[in-house]
Design a protein around this motif. Structure first.
Motif, PDB file in Angstrom:
ATOM      1  N   ARG A   1      37.326 -10.264 -21.320  1.00 32.57           N
ATOM      2  CA  ARG A   1      38.427  -9.424 -21.810  1.00 32.57           C
ATOM      3  C   ARG A   1      38.641 -10.117 -23.131  1.00 32.57           C
ATOM      4  O   ARG A   1      38.615 -11.163 -23.290  1.00 32.57           O
ATOM      5  CB  ARG A   1      39.810  -9.567 -21.010  1.00 32.57           C
ATOM      6  N   PRO A   2      38.961  -9.398 -24.151  1.00 33.64           N
ATOM      7  CA  PRO A   2      38.922  -8.050 -24.634  1.00 33.64           C
ATOM      8  C   PRO A   2      37.792  -7.472 -25.250  1.00 33.64           C
ATOM      9  O   PRO A   2      37.775  -6.903 -26.320  1.00 33.64           O
ATOM     10  CB  PRO A   2      40.258  -7.581 -25.433  1.00 33.64           C
ATOM     11  N   ALA A   3      36.461  -7.634 -24.824  1.00 27.36           N
ATOM     12  CA  ALA A   3      35.287  -7.324 -25.179  1.00 27.36           C
ATOM     13  C   ALA A   3      35.453  -5.956 -25.885  1.00 27.36           C
ATOM     14  O   ALA A   3      34.977  -5.814 -27.193  1.00 27.36           O
ATOM     15  CB  ALA A   3      33.997  -7.454 -24.590  1.00 27.36           C
ATOM     16  N   ALA A   4      35.879  -4.938 -25.292  1.00 24.99           N
ATOM     17  CA  ALA A   4      35.984  -3.596 -26.025  1.00 24.99           C
ATOM     18  C   ALA A   4      37.431  -2.902 -25.363  1.00 24.99           C
ATOM     19  O   ALA A   4      37.788  -2.265 -26.395  1.00 24.99           O
ATOM     20  CB  ALA A   4      34.850  -2.642 -25.643  1.00 24.99           C
ATOM     21  N   ALA A   5      37.700  -3.446 -24.331  1.00 26.36           N
ATOM     22  CA  ALA A   5      39.044  -2.789 -23.861  1.00 26.36           C
ATOM     23  C   ALA A   5      39.772  -3.705 -23.029  1.00 26.36           C
ATOM     24  O   ALA A   5      38.970  -4.615 -22.059  1.00 26.36           O
ATOM     25  CB  ALA A   5      38.787  -1.324 -22.922  1.00 26.36           C
ATOM     26  N   PRO A   6      41.057  -3.690 -22.894  1.00 26.60           N
ATOM     27  CA  PRO A   6      41.715  -4.551 -21.865  1.00 26.60           C
ATOM     28  C   PRO A   6      41.793  -4.400 -20.553  1.00 26.60           C
ATOM     29  O   PRO A   6      42.070  -5.106 -19.697  1.00 26.60           O
ATOM     30  CB  PRO A   6      43.274  -4.638 -22.554  1.00 26.60           C
TER      31      PRO A   6
END
Length: 127
Positions: A65-70
Motif C-alpha cells: 500500500r499505496p502502490a496504486a490504491a489504498p
C-alpha cells in the motif's frame, strides 16, 4: 472489449503478515515476486501458464500500500488501455496511474471512477 473482471489486488502494510494470512485463512497459493514488490495469488487450479482451469474464479495479487490504491482493486481486461483511459476521462473518471508494462505479459493502468473507487486495467501483450 471484454471488460471482464480478470484479477484482484489486495494492498498490504506488512507483506509477510499478509502472505501468512491469505495462505492460512484461505489456502491460497502465493508466489512472491520481490523484484516487482508483488505476490501472485492463485485461488484455484491453473494451467502451466497460470490461467484458471475452472470458470467462476479469478486470481490476484498482493502489493504494498499505496502502490496504486489504498484499498482492494478489481482489474478489468481491456483491448486498448490508452483508448480506455480516454473513455474513463470522458465518463467522468480520472487516471491514477498511466499505462505501464508488466514484463512481456502486458500492460496495466489504474483509474478512479466517478465515485472515487480505483479500478485496475489490464491489456494482454500482443503475441
Amino acid at each position: 472489449m471484454s471488460a471482464r473482471v480478470v484479477h484482484f489486488e489486495l494492498p498490504y502494510d506488512d507483506g509477510e503478515r499478509a502472505q501468512k494470512f491469505y495462505s492460512e485463512a484461505f489456502g491460497w497459493s502465493l508466489m512472491p515476486m520481490p523484484e516487482m514488490e508483488y505476490t501472485v495469488v492463485t485461488t484455484g487450479p491453473v494451467t502451466q501458464d497460470g490461467r484458471p482451469t475452472e470458470p467462476g474464479y479469478v486470481n490476484g495479487g498482493l502489493l504494498p500500500r499505496p502502490a496504486a490504491a489504498p484499498g482492494t482493486v478489481v482489474v478489468v481486461d481491456v483491448d486498448d488501455i490508452d483508448a480506455t483511459l480516454v473513455a474513463v476521462e470522458r465518463a467522468g473518471g480520472s487516471t491514477v496511474a498511466g499505462r505501464r508494462a508488466v514484463g512481456d505479459m502486458g500492460f496495466t493502468a489504474y483509474v478512479e471512477d466517478s465515485e472515487g473507487n480505483v479500478v485496475g486495467l489490464w491489456q494482454t501483450a500482443a503475441g
